[in-house]
Write a protein that holds these residues in place. Structure first.
Motif, PDB file in Angstrom:
ATOM      1  N   GLU A   2       0.819  -1.207   0.000  1.00 12.10           N
ATOM      2  CA  GLU A   2       0.000   0.000   0.000  1.00 12.10           C
ATOM      3  C   GLU A   2       0.853   1.257   0.000  1.00 12.10           C
ATOM      4  O   GLU A   2       0.553   2.228  -0.693  1.00 12.10           O
ATOM      5  CB  GLU A   2      -0.931  -0.004   1.214  1.00 12.10           C
ATOM      6  N   LEU A   3       1.942   1.257   0.785  1.00 13.99           N
ATOM      7  CA  LEU A   3       2.809   2.429   0.839  1.00 13.99           C
ATOM      8  C   LEU A   3       3.470   2.671  -0.508  1.00 13.99           C
ATOM      9  O   LEU A   3       3.526   3.791  -1.000  1.00 13.99           O
ATOM     10  CB  LEU A   3       3.873   2.234   1.921  1.00 13.99           C
ATOM     11  N   GLU A   4       3.994   1.612  -1.078  1.00 15.89           N
ATOM     12  CA  GLU A   4       4.673   1.727  -2.377  1.00 15.89           C
ATOM     13  C   GLU A   4       3.729   2.249  -3.442  1.00 15.89           C
ATOM     14  O   GLU A   4       4.067   3.137  -4.226  1.00 15.89           O
ATOM     15  CB  GLU A   4       5.228   0.351  -2.759  1.00 15.89           C
ATOM     16  N   ALA A   6       0.986   4.006  -3.006  1.00 17.96           N
ATOM     17  CA  ALA A   6       0.601   5.387  -2.707  1.00 17.96           C
ATOM     18  C   ALA A   6       1.656   6.369  -3.197  1.00 17.96           C
ATOM     19  O   ALA A   6       1.346   7.399  -3.799  1.00 17.96           O
ATOM     20  CB  ALA A   6       0.381   5.551  -1.198  1.00 17.96           C
ATOM     21  N   ALA A  42      -0.756  11.938   5.068  1.00 20.34           N
ATOM     22  CA  ALA A  42       0.151  10.788   4.993  1.00 20.34           C
ATOM     23  C   ALA A  42       1.350  10.883   5.928  1.00 20.34           C
ATOM     24  O   ALA A  42       2.408  10.323   5.641  1.00 20.34           O
ATOM     25  CB  ALA A  42       0.643  10.646   3.547  1.00 20.34           C
ATOM     26  N   HIS A  44       2.159   9.465   8.862  1.00 23.22           N
ATOM     27  CA  HIS A  44       2.722   8.192   9.328  1.00 23.22           C
ATOM     28  C   HIS A  44       3.303   7.397   8.174  1.00 23.22           C
ATOM     29  O   HIS A  44       4.348   6.744   8.311  1.00 23.22           O
ATOM     30  CB  HIS A  44       1.656   7.374  10.050  1.00 23.22           C
ATOM     31  N   CYS A  45       2.659   7.450   7.030  1.00 16.30           N
ATOM     32  CA  CYS A  45       3.165   6.766   5.839  1.00 16.30           C
ATOM     33  C   CYS A  45       4.547   7.305   5.460  1.00 16.30           C
ATOM     34  O   CYS A  45       5.461   6.545   5.129  1.00 16.30           O
ATOM     35  CB  CYS A  45       2.173   6.968   4.699  1.00 16.30           C
ATOM     36  N   GLN A  48       7.139   6.021   7.864  1.00 12.70           N
ATOM     37  CA  GLN A  48       7.442   4.619   7.595  1.00 12.70           C
ATOM     38  C   GLN A  48       8.407   4.456   6.432  1.00 12.70           C
ATOM     39  O   GLN A  48       9.337   3.650   6.479  1.00 12.70           O
ATOM     40  CB  GLN A  48       6.144   3.862   7.290  1.00 12.70           C
ATOM     41  N   TRP A  49       8.192   5.261   5.371  1.00 11.68           N
ATOM     42  CA  TRP A  49       9.077   5.133   4.219  1.00 11.68           C
ATOM     43  C   TRP A  49      10.479   5.611   4.543  1.00 11.68           C
ATOM     44  O   TRP A  49      11.462   5.100   4.015  1.00 11.68           O
ATOM     45  CB  TRP A  49       8.505   5.871   3.011  1.00 11.68           C
ATOM     46  N   ALA A  76       7.609   6.752  13.042  1.00  4.31           N
ATOM     47  CA  ALA A  76       7.107   5.423  12.683  1.00  4.31           C
ATOM     48  C   ALA A  76       7.530   4.397  13.719  1.00  4.31           C
ATOM     49  O   ALA A  76       6.770   3.497  14.073  1.00  4.31           O
ATOM     50  CB  ALA A  76       7.617   5.013  11.308  1.00  4.31           C
TER      51      ALA A  76
END
Length: 228
Positions: A2-4, A6, A42, A44-45, A48-49, A76
Motif C-alpha cells: 500500500e505504501l509503495e 501510494a 500521509a 505516518h506513511c 514509515q518510508w 514510525a
C-alpha cells in the motif's frame, strides 16, 4: 504494497518529484497547499518510508519554501512500539535498504516494495549509465565484501572480473532478463567470489535505465578462470 503504491501514484502527478540522499527522502510538491494536504494525509506513511529506505527523515518541500515539512523516521518507530504494547501486528518491518544518492521513480519503488516485503532477497540495483551500484538490500550483506555503504559507492569495474564484465555488457545488449554467473576480483581468505543472479533491465519514467539483480547462488573459487 500500500505504501509503495501510494508513493508511485503521488509522484506520477504533474509537478511532484522524489529524491533520496543518504539522510533524507525528499518530496518536491508543486505548491504549499498541496504539500500541506499531503503531509496531513500521509504523515505516518511518510515516516514509515523514511525507516524502510534507511533515512533519518522525510522532507516535503514546495517552491519558495524556507523550511520544508520534516517527518522524522522515529515517528514510525514510536508508533510501532505503541502498537506492540497492544499486542497487535506492527505496521513496519525490520528490513532496510542501503541506497546511494539517486532519483526515485515509481518503477524503483515497486522494486523496493518487493524487497521490503521479502527481506530474505539478496537484491541490488545498478545504474547502467555509469554501472554504479546504487541500491543493496540488507540481506546482501551476507555475500557482500565490506559494508553495504561502501558497496554502494563502487562501479562494476571496481570489483568485477574483466571477462565477466565484458560478457555481462554483451548479454545486457541482447536481452532484458536473464540468469548470469560472474566472478569478482575482491579476494577473500577462502578464494574469489562467484555469483549467480537473475537480472532484468528496467527503464523508468524519468528516463533512467537500471539493472535489477536478485542473487540465487554464491560460492568461492580458489582461482579465477582463464576463459569464460
Amino acid at each position: 504494497m500500500e505504501l509503495e503504491l501510494a508513493f508511485a501514484k503521488q509522484i506520477q502527478k504533474q509537478g511532484w518529484e522524489l529524491l533520496i540522499s543518504q539522510e533524507a527522502l525528499v518530496i518536491e510538491a508543486p505548491s504549499q497547499l498541496e504539500a500541506c494536504r499531503f503531509v496531513r494525509a500521509a504523515t505516518h506513511c511518510l515516516a514509515q518510508w523514511a525507516v524502510k529506505l534507511n533515512c533519518i527523515a522525510t522532507l516535503v518541500r514546495y517552491p519558495g519554501c524556507r523550511r520544508p515539512y520534516r517527518i522524522p523516521a522515529v515517528m514510525a518507530v514510536n508508533y510501532c512500539e505503541d502498537i506492540l504494547t497492544m499486542n497487535t501486528t506492527p505496521l513496519i518491518t525490520t528490513s532496510s535498504l542501503q541506497i546511494g544518492e539517486m532519483q526515485l521513480s515509481p518503477e524503483l519503488l515497486k522494486v523496493f516494495g518487493r524487497w521490503i516485503e521479502n527481506p530474505e532477497i539478496k537484491g541490488g540495483i545498478i545504474r547502467l549509465g555509469d554501472e554504479r551500484q546504487i541500491v543493496l538490500s540488507q540481506a546482501s550483506a551476507a555475500i557482500c565484501q565490506g559494508s553495504l555503504e561502501e558497496a554502494c559507492r563502487r562501479k562494476r569495474e571496481d570489483y568485477w572480473y574483466l571477462q565477466s564484465l565484458e560478457l555481462m555488457r554483451q548479454q545486457t545488449q541482447q536481452e532484458s532478463s536473464f540468469l548470469f554467473t560472474w566472478y569478482g576480483t575482491m579476494k577473500r581468505s577462502e578464494g574469489f567470489p562467484k555469483f549467480t543472479s537473475q537480472y532484468r533491465v528496467i527503464k523508468d519514467s524519468l528516463g533512467n535505465t537500471y539493472q535489477v539483480s536478485e542473487n540465487v547462488g554464491f560460492d568461492l573459487v580458489r582461482t579465477l578462470p582463464t576463459a569464460l
